[in-house]
Motif scaffolding. Structure first.
Motif, PDB file in Angstrom:
ATOM      1  N   GLY A  58       0.835  -1.204   0.000  1.00 42.75           N
ATOM      2  CA  GLY A  58       0.000   0.000   0.000  1.00 42.75           C
ATOM      3  C   GLY A  58       0.868   1.251   0.000  1.00 42.75           C
ATOM      4  N   LYS A  59       0.403   2.293  -0.611  1.00 43.27           N
ATOM      5  CA  LYS A  59       1.151   3.557  -0.687  1.00 43.27           C
ATOM      6  C   LYS A  59       0.621   4.492   0.388  1.00 43.27           C
ATOM      7  CE  LYS A  59       3.192   2.198  -4.504  1.00 43.27           C
ATOM      8  NZ  LYS A  59       3.259   0.778  -4.297  1.00 43.27           N
ATOM      9  N   ILE A  60       1.433   4.717   1.430  1.00 41.13           N
ATOM     10  CA  ILE A  60       0.950   5.526   2.553  1.00 41.13           C
ATOM     11  C   ILE A  60       1.590   6.916   2.556  1.00 41.13           C
ATOM     12  CG2 ILE A  60       0.305   3.552   3.982  1.00 41.13           C
ATOM     13  CD1 ILE A  60       2.897   3.957   5.520  1.00 41.13           C
ATOM     14  N   LEU A  65       0.213   8.924  11.488  1.00 44.56           N
ATOM     15  CA  LEU A  65      -0.050   7.792  12.382  1.00 44.56           C
ATOM     16  C   LEU A  65       0.251   8.261  13.805  1.00 44.56           C
ATOM     17  CD1 LEU A  65       1.657   4.961  10.297  1.00 44.56           C
ATOM     18  CD2 LEU A  65      -0.788   5.420  10.491  1.00 44.56           C
ATOM     19  N   ARG A  66      -0.787   8.568  14.546  1.00 44.50           N
ATOM     20  CA  ARG A  66      -0.645   9.125  15.890  1.00 44.50           C
ATOM     21  C   ARG A  66      -1.268   8.174  16.899  1.00 44.50           C
ATOM     22  NH1 ARG A  66      -2.197  14.779  13.248  1.00 44.50           N
ATOM     23  NH2 ARG A  66      -0.149  15.153  12.337  1.00 44.50           N
ATOM     24  N   THR A  67      -0.421   7.504  17.655  1.00 48.97           N
ATOM     25  CA  THR A  67      -0.815   6.446  18.598  1.00 48.97           C
ATOM     26  C   THR A  67      -1.683   5.393  17.903  1.00 48.97           C
ATOM     27  OG1 THR A  67      -2.633   7.757  19.548  1.00 48.97           O
ATOM     28  CG2 THR A  67      -0.530   7.822  20.701  1.00 48.97           C
ATOM     29  N   VAL A  68      -1.060   4.702  16.966  1.00 55.33           N
ATOM     30  CA  VAL A  68      -1.729   3.673  16.174  1.00 55.33           C
ATOM     31  C   VAL A  68      -1.109   2.318  16.509  1.00 55.33           C
ATOM     32  CG1 VAL A  68      -2.164   2.827  13.839  1.00 55.33           C
ATOM     33  CG2 VAL A  68      -2.318   5.274  14.330  1.00 55.33           C
ATOM     34  N   THR A  69      -1.962   1.325  16.720  1.00 52.99           N
ATOM     35  CA  THR A  69      -1.522  -0.028  17.048  1.00 52.99           C
ATOM     36  C   THR A  69      -1.862  -0.979  15.913  1.00 52.99           C
ATOM     37  OG1 THR A  69      -1.845   0.374  19.411  1.00 52.99           O
ATOM     38  CG2 THR A  69      -1.779  -1.919  18.701  1.00 52.99           C
ATOM     39  N   ASN A  79       6.404   1.874   2.735  1.00 47.51           N
ATOM     40  CA  ASN A  79       7.368   2.939   2.995  1.00 47.51           C
ATOM     41  C   ASN A  79       6.815   3.911   4.042  1.00 47.51           C
ATOM     42  OD1 ASN A  79       9.346   4.841   2.985  1.00 47.51           O
ATOM     43  ND2 ASN A  79       9.237   5.286   0.796  1.00 47.51           N
ATOM     44  N   PHE A  80       7.119   3.637   5.318  1.00 48.04           N
ATOM     45  CA  PHE A  80       6.689   4.518   6.396  1.00 48.04           C
ATOM     46  C   PHE A  80       7.428   5.854   6.371  1.00 48.04           C
ATOM     47  CE2 PHE A  80       5.408   0.380   8.015  1.00 48.04           C
ATOM     48  CZ  PHE A  80       4.157   0.652   8.532  1.00 48.04           C
ATOM     49  N   ALA A  81       8.549   5.922   5.658  1.00 48.83           N
ATOM     50  CA  ALA A  81       9.328   7.162   5.595  1.00 48.83           C
ATOM     51  C   ALA A  81       8.542   8.299   4.958  1.00 48.83           C
ATOM     52  CB  ALA A  81      10.632   6.922   4.833  1.00 48.83           C
ATOM     53  N   MET A  82       7.488   7.982   4.249  1.00 47.97           N
ATOM     54  CA  MET A  82       6.659   9.004   3.603  1.00 47.97           C
ATOM     55  C   MET A  82       5.536   9.502   4.512  1.00 47.97           C
ATOM     56  SD  MET A  82       8.162   9.484   0.780  1.00 47.97           S
ATOM     57  CE  MET A  82       6.968  10.537  -0.014  1.00 47.97           C
ATOM     58  N   PHE A  99      10.653  -6.061   4.336  1.00 40.10           N
ATOM     59  CA  PHE A  99      10.981  -5.144   3.243  1.00 40.10           C
ATOM     60  C   PHE A  99      10.379  -3.743   3.410  1.00 40.10           C
ATOM     61  CE2 PHE A  99      10.927  -9.497   1.583  1.00 40.10           C
ATOM     62  CZ  PHE A  99      12.273  -9.637   1.268  1.00 40.10           C
ATOM     63  N   SER A 100       9.865  -3.425   4.572  1.00 37.80           N
ATOM     64  CA  SER A 100       9.319  -2.080   4.798  1.00 37.80           C
ATOM     65  C   SER A 100      10.444  -1.104   5.109  1.00 37.80           C
ATOM     66  CB  SER A 100       8.278  -2.106   5.926  1.00 37.80           C
ATOM     67  OG  SER A 100       7.117  -2.776   5.483  1.00 37.80           O
ATOM     68  N   LYS A 101      10.126   0.190   5.030  1.00 37.42           N
ATOM     69  CA  LYS A 101      11.133   1.238   5.185  1.00 37.42           C
ATOM     70  C   LYS A 101      10.717   2.226   6.275  1.00 37.42           C
ATOM     71  CE  LYS A 101      11.860   0.653   0.300  1.00 37.42           C
ATOM     72  NZ  LYS A 101      10.963  -0.495   0.319  1.00 37.42           N
ATOM     73  N   PHE A 102      11.662   2.476   7.187  1.00 37.45           N
ATOM     74  CA  PHE A 102      11.486   3.489   8.232  1.00 37.45           C
ATOM     75  C   PHE A 102      12.588   4.537   8.102  1.00 37.45           C
ATOM     76  CE2 PHE A 102       9.358  -0.239   9.870  1.00 37.45           C
ATOM     77  CZ  PHE A 102       8.233   0.272  10.490  1.00 37.45           C
ATOM     78  N   TYR A 103      13.153   4.650   6.930  1.00 37.16           N
ATOM     79  CA  TYR A 103      14.319   5.492   6.678  1.00 37.16           C
ATOM     80  C   TYR A 103      14.158   6.889   7.276  1.00 37.16           C
ATOM     81  CZ  TYR A 103      17.842   8.189   4.223  1.00 37.16           C
ATOM     82  OH  TYR A 103      18.890   9.020   3.938  1.00 37.16           O
ATOM     83  N   ALA A 104      15.106   7.259   8.140  1.00 37.81           N
ATOM     84  CA  ALA A 104      15.240   8.612   8.702  1.00 37.81           C
ATOM     85  C   ALA A 104      14.063   9.056   9.579  1.00 37.81           C
ATOM     86  CB  ALA A 104      15.506   9.635   7.605  1.00 37.81           C
ATOM     87  N   LEU A 105      13.229   8.130  10.007  1.00 30.73           N
ATOM     88  CA  LEU A 105      12.131   8.496  10.915  1.00 30.73           C
ATOM     89  C   LEU A 105      12.625   8.538  12.355  1.00 30.73           C
ATOM     90  CD1 LEU A 105       9.054   6.429   9.675  1.00 30.73           C
ATOM     91  CD2 LEU A 105       9.238   8.903   9.768  1.00 30.73           C
ATOM     92  N   LYS A 106      11.928   9.251  13.185  1.00 30.53           N
ATOM     93  CA  LYS A 106      12.162   9.245  14.627  1.00 30.53           C
ATOM     94  C   LYS A 106      11.091   8.353  15.235  1.00 30.53           C
ATOM     95  CE  LYS A 106      14.393  13.612  14.829  1.00 30.53           C
ATOM     96  NZ  LYS A 106      14.600  14.898  15.324  1.00 30.53           N
ATOM     97  N   ILE A 107      11.487   7.155  15.648  1.00 29.00           N
ATOM     98  CA  ILE A 107      10.512   6.217  16.213  1.00 29.00           C
ATOM     99  C   ILE A 107      10.940   5.793  17.621  1.00 29.00           C
ATOM    100  CG2 ILE A 107       9.620   5.450  13.986  1.00 29.00           C
ATOM    101  CD1 ILE A 107      11.330   2.964  14.200  1.00 29.00           C
ATOM    102  N   LYS A 108      11.373   6.748  18.398  1.00 26.97           N
ATOM    103  CA  LYS A 108      11.821   6.485  19.769  1.00 26.97           C
ATOM    104  C   LYS A 108      10.760   5.720  20.550  1.00 26.97           C
ATOM    105  CE  LYS A 108      14.659  10.621  20.244  1.00 26.97           C
ATOM    106  NZ  LYS A 108      14.890  11.836  21.049  1.00 26.97           N
ATOM    107  N   LYS A 109      11.226   4.741  21.324  1.00 30.29           N
ATOM    108  CA  LYS A 109      10.399   3.953  22.235  1.00 30.29           C
ATOM    109  C   LYS A 109       9.321   3.107  21.545  1.00 30.29           C
ATOM    110  CE  LYS A 109      11.157   6.991  26.153  1.00 30.29           C
ATOM    111  NZ  LYS A 109      10.572   7.769  27.233  1.00 30.29           N
TER     112      LYS A 109
END
Length: 189
Positions: A58-60, A65-69, A79-82, A99-109
């Motif tokens: 899927g193209k997101i 995504l704010r407090t999503v489980t 591609n979560f980087a988008m 194969f998903s991407k979190f490139y350069a995101l801030k995903i602390k904790k």
């Protein structure tokens, strides 16, 4: 102005190309829904839960995504980087994120619990205090990432170069140390 949906439960839906665009969902639950054909555009999810959903390919783009489980979801090659970087807060449990991407995101904790994360791109990602609990990180890429205080103790198959990834106070099992030494061609028994 996006359409607004509050406290709705969606079951067994298959969404088409533009069906999810320009919408805001708050406190909604999605069960057994398929989003693979979606081209998400300007969508916000706040305090939402996805159970047994399929997002693969899927193209997101421009999704917040704010407090999503995500529970038991298939999220391959996404591609979560988008996503919107403002209050990006997610949780993954029993998911396939290969194969998903979190490139350069801030995903602390962020907690990743019992997830398959084969060849996931964490390059330049802030992984400070991220929990990788019982995850398969085979061929996941961590170059230039910040993984200080991240917990890899119960995960497996990772290879991380401590020269290119910040790992101060990160937690590893004795068994997992070989994933830090691979570059030096050492044999750990």
């Amino acid at each position: 102005m996006p359409e607004y949906f509050l406290d709705i439960e969606y079951n067994n839906q298959i969404y088409g190309l533009d069906e999810m665009s320009f919408k805001e969902f708050e406190c909604c639950t999605f069960n057994n829904c398929t989003f693979s054909a979606c081209n998400f555009m300007d969508v916000t999810f706040i305090d939402c839960v996805f159970n047994d959903c399929i997002f693969s390919q899927g193209k997101i783009n421009h999704v917040a995504l704010r407090t999503v489980t995500f529970n038991r979801c298939e999220i391959k090659d996404v591609n979560f980087a988008m996503c919107s970087k403002l209050i990006f807060e997610v949780r993954f449990e029993d998911c396939v994120l290969d194969f998903s991407k979190f490139y350069a995101l801030k995903i602390k904790k962020t907690p990743f619990i019992n997830c398959s994360m084969i060849a996931v791109d964490f390059m330049a990602t802030d992984l400070t205090e991220v929990l990788f609990e019982n995850c398969d990180l085979y061929r996941a890429e961590f170059g230039q990432a910040i993984a200080n205080k991240a917990n890899f103790k119960s995960s497996r198959n990772y290879t991380i170069d401590p020269k290119t990834t910040k790992l101060k106070k990160a937690v590893f099992s004795l068994e997992g140390l070989k994933g830090l030494l691979y570059k030096h061609d050492l044999i750990v028994n």
